[in-house]
Scaffold this motif. Structure first.
Motif, PDB file in Angstrom:
ATOM      1  N   UNK A   1     -14.818   1.368   5.039  1.00 40.24           N
ATOM      2  CA  UNK A   1     -15.637   2.340   4.338  1.00 40.24           C
ATOM      3  C   UNK A   1     -15.480   2.152   2.839  1.00 40.24           C
ATOM      4  N   UNK A   2     -16.550   2.455   2.119  1.00 38.14           N
ATOM      5  CA  UNK A   2     -16.513   2.407   0.676  1.00 38.14           C
ATOM      6  C   UNK A   2     -15.640   3.548   0.179  1.00 38.14           C
ATOM      7  N   UNK A   3     -14.741   3.222  -0.738  1.00 33.43           N
ATOM      8  CA  UNK A   3     -13.891   4.226  -1.358  1.00 33.43           C
ATOM      9  C   UNK A   3     -13.832   3.995  -2.858  1.00 33.43           C
ATOM     10  N   UNK A   4     -14.993   3.847  -3.486  1.00 30.12           N
ATOM     11  CA  UNK A   4     -15.035   3.593  -4.930  1.00 30.12           C
ATOM     12  C   UNK A   4     -14.492   2.221  -5.250  1.00 30.12           C
ATOM     13  N   UNK A   5     -13.412   2.169  -6.042  1.00 28.36           N
ATOM     14  CA  UNK A   5     -12.840   0.868  -6.382  1.00 28.36           C
ATOM     15  C   UNK A   5     -11.916   0.344  -5.281  1.00 28.36           C
ATOM     16  N   UNK A   6     -11.850   1.054  -4.174  1.00 29.48           N
ATOM     17  CA  UNK A   6     -11.067   0.633  -3.001  1.00 29.48           C
ATOM     18  C   UNK A   6     -11.974   0.543  -1.774  1.00 29.48           C
ATOM     19  N   UNK A   7     -11.490  -0.170  -0.785  1.00 29.58           N
ATOM     20  CA  UNK A   7     -12.123  -0.166   0.527  1.00 29.58           C
ATOM     21  C   UNK A   7     -11.124   0.486   1.480  1.00 29.58           C
TER      22      UNK A   7
ATOM     23  N   UNK B   1       0.837  -1.201   0.000  1.00 25.86           N
ATOM     24  CA  UNK B   1       0.000   0.000   0.000  1.00 25.86           C
ATOM     25  C   UNK B   1       0.870   1.248   0.000  1.00 25.86           C
ATOM     26  N   UNK B   2       0.461   2.222  -0.790  1.00 28.19           N
ATOM     27  CA  UNK B   2       1.043   3.556  -0.689  1.00 28.19           C
ATOM     28  C   UNK B   2       0.002   4.521  -0.133  1.00 28.19           C
ATOM     29  N   UNK B   3      -1.249   4.075  -0.063  1.00 30.35           N
ATOM     30  CA  UNK B   3      -2.320   4.890   0.516  1.00 30.35           C
ATOM     31  C   UNK B   3      -2.511   4.470   1.971  1.00 30.35           C
ATOM     32  N   UNK B   4      -1.678   5.032   2.832  1.00 25.55           N
ATOM     33  CA  UNK B   4      -1.686   4.752   4.265  1.00 25.55           C
ATOM     34  C   UNK B   4      -1.555   6.081   4.980  1.00 25.55           C
TER      35      UNK B   4
ATOM     36  N   UNK C   1     -10.298  -3.224  -4.389  1.00 26.20           N
ATOM     37  CA  UNK C   1     -11.296  -4.297  -4.314  1.00 26.20           C
ATOM     38  C   UNK C   1     -10.959  -5.471  -5.234  1.00 26.20           C
ATOM     39  N   UNK C   2     -10.137  -5.248  -6.270  1.00 30.05           N
ATOM     40  CA  UNK C   2      -9.770  -6.336  -7.177  1.00 30.05           C
ATOM     41  C   UNK C   2      -8.563  -7.134  -6.688  1.00 30.05           C
ATOM     42  N   UNK C   3      -7.985  -6.755  -5.560  1.00 29.60           N
ATOM     43  CA  UNK C   3      -6.820  -7.468  -5.025  1.00 29.60           C
ATOM     44  C   UNK C   3      -7.200  -8.888  -4.626  1.00 29.60           C
TER      45      UNK C   3
ATOM     46  N   UNK D   1      -6.269 -10.527  -2.178  1.00 24.37           N
ATOM     47  CA  UNK D   1      -6.445 -10.661  -0.731  1.00 24.37           C
ATOM     48  C   UNK D   1      -7.654  -9.897  -0.197  1.00 24.37           C
ATOM     49  N   UNK D   2      -8.401  -9.216  -1.054  1.00 29.76           N
ATOM     50  CA  UNK D   2      -9.539  -8.419  -0.586  1.00 29.76           C
ATOM     51  C   UNK D   2     -10.500  -9.226   0.289  1.00 29.76           C
ATOM     52  N   UNK D   3     -10.906 -10.453  -0.114  1.00 32.76           N
ATOM     53  CA  UNK D   3     -11.836 -11.206   0.745  1.00 32.76           C
ATOM     54  C   UNK D   3     -11.284 -11.475   2.148  1.00 32.76           C
ATOM     55  N   UNK D   4      -9.976 -11.693   2.250  1.00 33.53           N
ATOM     56  CA  UNK D   4      -9.376 -11.951   3.563  1.00 33.53           C
ATOM     57  C   UNK D   4      -9.505 -10.734   4.466  1.00 33.53           C
ATOM     58  N   UNK D   5      -9.249  -9.543   3.932  1.00 36.75           N
ATOM     59  CA  UNK D   5      -9.346  -8.324   4.731  1.00 36.75           C
ATOM     60  C   UNK D   5     -10.794  -7.952   5.011  1.00 36.75           C
ATOM     61  N   UNK D   6     -11.686  -8.361   4.130  1.00 38.29           N
ATOM     62  CA  UNK D   6     -13.107  -8.081   4.319  1.00 38.29           C
ATOM     63  C   UNK D   6     -13.638  -8.752   5.582  1.00 38.29           C
TER      64      UNK D   6
END
Length: 169
Positions: free
Chosen positions: A129-135, A42-45, A61-63, A65-70
């Motif tokens: 939180x929802x962040x468009x194509x990111x969470x 991540x660079x968005x921290x 959201x396309x990563x 690992x997304x389901x794991x963090x969800x």
């Protein structure tokens, strides 16, 4: 000459504009429901709050690992040193075994903690939180550690080091 174009969508101008903003580089780790280690670069921290101690990180959201963090209870944020571009690339690569030949120890909620980083924060995941194509993942910092070294920086689509600090006399 300055060229301006409307901002929106996936414009090359927008990507070029955002690429000019330097940021630190972090690897964020967790475990999934089966106990498998997951992670991403991540660079968005950012720090979010001092009281209570909250940080945020953005996950595409396309990563893989997304389901794991969800569904995760906790995450660890590892701030990388300037000699760890290869580690950043490893955790940014899709479908790779990111932990192959990499030592880690279990931390809060068995989240993998990487060794030899610049700093490490163990966090309870308290909100998404929802962040468009990111969470946007919000973590309550439960433990933090600082180690020697200089930060890895990402700017202009390249990993970089900060120049040595000049001494003031």
């Amino acid at each position: 000459m300055t060229i301006t174009k409307p901002v929106g969508g996936e414009s090359a101008t927008l990507r070029d504009c955002l690429a000019r903003w330097p940021s630190g580089v972090a690897v964020v780790t967790t475990v999934d429901q089966d106990g498998a280690r997951r992670g991403f670069t991540a660079t968005a921290f950012s720090s979010l709050s001092a009281r209570p101690p909250l940080v945020l990180v953005c996950l595409d959201r396309s990563a893989d690992c997304h389901p794991a963090f969800d569904g995760a209870e906790a995450m660890a944020v590892h701030l990388l040193r300037d000699d760890q571009a290869q580690l950043a690339t490893r955790f940014a690569t899709k479908a790779a075994d990111k932990y192959e030949d990499l030592s880690s120890t279990p931390g809060l909620s068995r989240v993998p903690l990487l060794d030899d980083v610049l700093a490490r924060l163990e966090c309870e995941l308290v909100n998404r939180f929802d962040g468009g194509d990111h969470v946007i993942l919000v973590g309550l910092v439960r433990r933090s550690e600082v180690f020697p070294g200089e930060p890895l920086v990402y700017c202009g689509r390249l990993f970089r080091s900060l120049p040595p600090e000049e001494s003031s006399v």
